[in-house]
Scaffold this motif. Structure first.
Motif, short mmCIF file in Angstrom:
data_model
loop_
_atom_site.label_atom_id
_atom_site.label_comp_id
_atom_site.label_asym_id
_atom_site.label_seq_id
_atom_site.Cartn_x
_atom_site.Cartn_y
_atom_site.Cartn_z
N PRO A 128 3.42 -27.21 -34.16
CA PRO A 128 4.52 -26.44 -34.73
C PRO A 128 4.94 -25.24 -33.89
CG PRO A 128 2.50 -26.06 -35.96
CD PRO A 128 2.22 -27.16 -34.97
N CYS A 129 4.04 -24.73 -33.04
CA CYS A 129 4.41 -23.52 -32.29
C CYS A 129 4.60 -23.76 -30.80
CB CYS A 129 3.40 -22.41 -32.52
SG CYS A 129 1.78 -22.75 -31.91
N HIS B 198 3.07 -24.54 -41.28
CA HIS B 198 2.88 -25.97 -41.05
C HIS B 198 1.69 -26.51 -41.86
CE1 HIS B 198 3.01 -29.74 -38.80
NE2 HIS B 198 1.73 -29.61 -38.54
N LYS C 110 4.08 -19.96 -37.65
CA LYS C 110 4.45 -21.37 -37.65
C LYS C 110 3.25 -22.26 -37.99
CE LYS C 110 8.44 -21.27 -34.65
NZ LYS C 110 9.32 -22.39 -34.43
#
Length: 147
Positions: free
Chosen positions: A111-112, A21, A17
């Protein structure tokens, strides 16, 4: 259920991720960590793991040094965030600011781990209010609400 008890993303998924991203492809990541592209692919699919040297290179590249990738590391950071919350509540603002400053790059985990990022932003806003920086708190609140 506590945030700490929720399901954690595997390290490979978090790095995937982050990589996506930031627009980094598998070849580029492989070059950054000095590994084969197949290794990157296998880790992202959960078939392999990165070495500590790989994780160190990833943290440096994505500027998340000192921030969590593994489940255990997430628990440690959440505990720091809850300790920060308690320091703000008890008006120990100098100690609270030191912890908050140490978590300044947590936004890179968005994002994670958006829950961790949002908790950190909300605590930053609480700290700014407690310190009397109302305009800065308002700006941060507006920014956080747009996420």
């Amino acid at each position: 259920m506590s945030i700490i008890q929720r399901e954690e993303l595997p390290v490979g998924c978090k790095i995937y991720k982050l990589r996506k991203h930031l627009g980094v492809n598998q070849d580029e990541l492989a070059e950054i960590i000095r590994a084969r592209k197949e290794r990157v692919s296998h880790v992202e699919k959960g078939k392999d793991e990165y070495t500590e040297a790989h994780l160190h290179a990833i943290r440096e590249h994505f500027k998340i040094e000192g921030l969590p990738l593994s489940k255990h590391e997430c628990i440690v950071i959440y505990r720091r965030l809850y300790h920060l919350r308690n320091l703000i509540r008890t008006r120990r603002l100098g100690e609270a600011r030191d912890i908050q400053d140490g978590l300044a790059n947590i936004d890179n985990l968005e994002p994670c781990d958006p829950d961790m990022v949002m908790l950190s932003k909300m605590l930053e806003i609480q700290l700014l209010i407690a310190e009397g920086y109302y305009l800065d708190a308002e700006k941060n609140l507006i920014f956080a609400s747009q996420i």
